[in-house]
Design a protein around this motif. Structure first.
Motif, short mmCIF file in Angstrom:
data_model
loop_
_atom_site.label_atom_id
_atom_site.label_comp_id
_atom_site.label_asym_id
_atom_site.label_seq_id
_atom_site.Cartn_x
_atom_site.Cartn_y
_atom_site.Cartn_z
N GLU A 62 -6.72 13.07 -7.56
CA GLU A 62 -7.95 12.37 -7.21
C GLU A 62 -8.50 12.91 -5.88
O GLU A 62 -9.72 13.08 -5.72
CB GLU A 62 -7.69 10.88 -7.11
CG GLU A 62 -8.97 10.06 -7.19
CD GLU A 62 -8.71 8.56 -7.18
OE1 GLU A 62 -7.57 8.15 -7.45
OE2 GLU A 62 -9.66 7.83 -6.88
N ASN A 63 -7.59 13.18 -4.95
CA ASN A 63 -7.98 13.72 -3.65
C ASN A 63 -8.68 15.07 -3.82
O ASN A 63 -9.71 15.32 -3.19
CB ASN A 63 -6.72 13.85 -2.78
CG ASN A 63 -7.07 14.32 -1.39
OD1 ASN A 63 -8.12 13.98 -0.87
ND2 ASN A 63 -6.19 15.10 -0.80
N ARG A 119 0.83 -1.21 0.00
CA ARG A 119 0.00 0.00 0.00
C ARG A 119 0.86 1.26 0.00
O ARG A 119 0.60 2.21 -0.72
CB ARG A 119 -0.89 -0.01 1.24
CG ARG A 119 -2.34 -0.09 0.88
CD ARG A 119 -3.18 -0.31 2.10
NE ARG A 119 -3.94 -1.54 1.97
CZ ARG A 119 -4.54 -2.15 2.95
NH1 ARG A 119 -4.47 -1.69 4.16
NH2 ARG A 119 -5.24 -3.24 2.74
N TYR A 128 1.64 8.89 -6.49
CA TYR A 128 1.47 10.11 -5.71
C TYR A 128 0.65 11.16 -6.46
O TYR A 128 -0.33 11.69 -5.94
CB TYR A 128 2.84 10.69 -5.33
CG TYR A 128 2.72 12.03 -4.65
CD1 TYR A 128 2.34 12.12 -3.32
CD2 TYR A 128 2.96 13.21 -5.36
CE1 TYR A 128 2.20 13.34 -2.71
CE2 TYR A 128 2.82 14.45 -4.75
CZ TYR A 128 2.44 14.51 -3.43
OH TYR A 128 2.29 15.72 -2.83
N GLY A 181 1.17 4.01 -2.84
CA GLY A 181 0.91 5.41 -2.53
C GLY A 181 1.99 6.33 -3.07
O GLY A 181 1.71 7.41 -3.59
N GLN A 207 -1.28 10.95 -9.11
CA GLN A 207 -2.65 10.51 -9.40
C GLN A 207 -3.52 10.63 -8.15
O GLN A 207 -4.66 11.11 -8.20
CB GLN A 207 -2.61 9.06 -9.87
CG GLN A 207 -3.94 8.55 -10.41
CD GLN A 207 -3.89 7.07 -10.69
OE1 GLN A 207 -2.88 6.55 -11.13
NE2 GLN A 207 -4.99 6.39 -10.45
N ASN A 208 -2.94 10.20 -7.01
CA ASN A 208 -3.67 10.28 -5.73
C ASN A 208 -3.98 11.73 -5.37
O ASN A 208 -5.05 12.05 -4.85
CB ASN A 208 -2.87 9.64 -4.60
CG ASN A 208 -2.79 8.15 -4.75
OD1 ASN A 208 -3.59 7.56 -5.48
ND2 ASN A 208 -1.83 7.52 -4.10
N TYR A 209 -3.00 12.61 -5.63
CA TYR A 209 -3.16 14.03 -5.28
C TYR A 209 -4.32 14.65 -6.04
O TYR A 209 -5.21 15.28 -5.47
CB TYR A 209 -1.85 14.77 -5.59
CG TYR A 209 -1.88 16.23 -5.25
CD1 TYR A 209 -1.76 16.65 -3.93
CD2 TYR A 209 -2.04 17.19 -6.24
CE1 TYR A 209 -1.80 17.99 -3.60
CE2 TYR A 209 -2.09 18.54 -5.93
CZ TYR A 209 -1.97 18.94 -4.62
OH TYR A 209 -2.02 20.26 -4.29
#
Lengths: 257, 152
Positions: free
Chosen positions: A63-64, A49, A57, A53, A59-61
Motif C-alpha cells: 500500500e505504501n 496499532r 506488514y 502494523g 499489505q502496508n508495504y
C-alpha cells in the motif's frame, strides 16, 4: 395502612433523590474519568496499532508503494491546482469579492471508540486545553468525519457521521441536488429527502451544502453507491460510501472556526 | 479472583472494549464485555456486592460513551439483580446455560434502551435495529465463556 403508605412514600422519595443525584453527578464525573483513563487508553491504542502494523506488514508495504506513486501524481496536480487557485484569487480581488477566511485545523490522535453498538463515537486525546470546543467539526484528510459532542480539559468525544443521531445538510457536487445525509451505524450513509425526479446517480460525489453554519461548505462526505425509492414512493434516497473508512480512523483534524 | 484484582480486570476490559475490540467487529458490531461482567456479578456475588460491582461497570461504560442519556449505570445493576434472583430459582451452572442467559440479557438491555432512550426519537430503522440486536446478542453470548474464565 397510613403507615405503609408513608413508608412507601419515603422509599419513593429516597429513590427519586438518588436517581436525581446520580444524574447530576454523572456529567461532572464523566470528563474526570475519561481524563483519568486517557493514558491507559493511549497506551492500549498504541499497542493495538503496533500489533496491527506487524500483522499487516506486507499489505502496508504494498500500500505504501502504491500511495507513494499516488502522492507524486497528486503533487503535480496540486501544483496546477495552486496555479488555478492563485488565478482565482487574483480575479476575485479584481472583482472585489469578499473572501471567506480559511479555517485552521488541529491534528488529533484517536485513543478510543464507542463502547456500545448503538452509537458511533471516537475519543480524542485533546480537549479544551488545545482550543477544542463542543460543536466543532471534525474531518480527516479525505473528508467529513463528524462533530465534537463532549469536551473535557485534555480529551474530547466526536460523534461520527454514521451515527443515526447526526444529520448533515448535503448537496450533489455534480447536479447541486440537496438532501440530508444520515447515519445508519454501518459502513454506509443514507441521503434522504431527495425528490422523485432528483438528478443523482452512482459515483456522484456528495459534499456539505454549507446551508447551516455548522459545517463549512464543500467538505466531501462520500460517493453515491446506490439510488433507491423510499417505501412511501414519494421520494428517493441514495446510499453513500463515506470518503473515510469510519471504522479505522487513527488521526483526525478538528476545524477551529 | 480477589475483589481488588476483579475491579482492575473490569477497568482493563473497559479499556479493551473502547480500543482493541474495534478490530474484532463483525458487521460493525462488537460484543459487550462489560455486560458479561454484570451478569457474572449477579451469578457469583451477594446482592449488595453485585449491585456495587455492576454500578462501577455501568459508570465505566457511560463514561466512555458519548450519549446524553447514558443509563448503563441503571441497566447493569438491574441486570445483576435480575440474574441474582434468577440464579436462586434456576440452576445456572453450565457454560451453555450461561451463554443463553447472556444472549437473553443483551436482548433485554437493548429492548430497555429502545423503550427508554429511543422512544421519542426514531433514529433507527427496523433493519438496523434487528441487525445490531441479533448480532450483538449472538456475539456476546459466544464470547462469554472466555470472559467467565478470565473473571473466575
Amino acid at each position: 395502612m397510613f403507615k405503609l403508605a408513608g413508608k412507601n412514600l419515603t422509599i419513593f422519595i429516597v429513590v427519586a433523590i438518588l436517581v436525581l443525584l446520580v444524574f447530576s453527578i454523572i456529567p461532572a464525573l464523566k470528563p474526570f474519568t475519561v481524563n483519568l483513563l486517557k493514558l491507559p487508553l493511549n497506551f492500549v491504542t498504541a499497542i493495538g496499532r503496533e500489533v496491527k502494523g506487524i500483522v499487516l506488514y506486507h499489505q502496508n508495504y504494498t500500500e505504501n508503494e502504491r500511495l507513494s506513486k499516488d502522492v507524486a501524481l497528486l503533487r503535480n496536480r496540486l501544483n496546477s491546482a495552486q496555479e488555478c487557485n492563485l488565478e482565482n484569487k487574483r480575479l476575485k480581488e479584481l472583482l472585489s469579492f469578499k473572501q471567506k477566511s480559511a479555517y485552521r485545523v488541529i491534528p488529533v490522535q484517536v485513543i478510543g471508540h464507542s463502547t456500545d453498538n448503538w452509537s458511533s463515537t471516537l475519543i480524542l486525546d485533546k480537549g479544551s486545553n488545545s482550543g477544542i470546543r463542543r460543536g466543532f467539526v471534525v474531518i480527516s484528510y479525505l473528508g467529513l468525519l463528524g462533530r465534537v459532542v463532549e469536551v473535557s480539559q485534555s480529551s474530547s468525544k466526536v460523534m461520527l457521521i454514521n451515527d443515526p443521531a447526526l444529520s448533515v445538510s448535503a448537496i450533489n457536487q455534480r447536479s447541486r441536488q440537496e438532501g440530508l445525509v444520515c447515519g445508519t451505524l454501518g459502513n454506509t450513509l443514507v441521503m434522504r429527502y431527495l425528490p422523485k425526479d432528483a438528478d443523482i446517480q452512482a459515483s456522484d460525489i456528495i459534499v456539505t451544502s454549507g446551508l447551516t453554519d455548522i459545517y463549512p461548505k464543500g467538505l466531501i462526505i462520500g460517493t453515491v453507491v446506490e439510488v433507491g425509492e423510499e417505501f412511501s414512493g414519494l421520494s428517493r434516497y441514495a446510499n453513500i460510501k463515506p470518503a473515510t473508512d469510519l471504522s479505522a480512523v487513527e488521526e483526525v483534524l478538528v476545524i477551529i472556526p | 479472583m480477589k475483589k481488588r484484582s476483579l475491579y482492575l480486570v473490569i477497568v482493563l476490559l473497559a479499556l479493551f472494549q473502547a480500543t482493541l475490540l474495534n478490530y474484532f467487529r463483525i458487521f460493525n458490531v462488537k460484543p459487550d464485555l462489560l455486560l458479561i461482567c454484570a451478569v457474572f456479578a449477579g451469578l457469583v456475588f451477594e446482592l449488595k456486592q453485585a449491585l456495587l460491582f455492576s454500578l462501577v461497570l455501568g459508570f465505566l461504560k457511560d463514561a466512555l460513551a458519548a450519549q446524553v442519556f447514558a443509563a448503563h449505570i441503571f441497566y447493569f445493576p438491574f441486570l445483576a439483580a435480575v440474574t441474582h434472583f434468577l440464579a436462586k430459582k434456576v440452576p445456572i451452572e453450565t457454560t451453555l446455560v450461561r451463554s443463553v442467559l447472556i444472549f437473553l440479557a443483551v436482548i433485554l438491555i437493548d429492548l430497555l434502551k429502545k423503550f427508554f432512550q429511543f422512544s421519542t426519537e426514531n433514529y433507527f430503522t427496523l433493519g438496523v435495529y434487528l441487525k445490531v440486536i441479533i448480532l450483538e446478542s449472538l456475539y456476546t453470548a459466544l464470547v462469554s465463556p472466555l470472559i467467565f474464565k478470565v473473571l473466575r
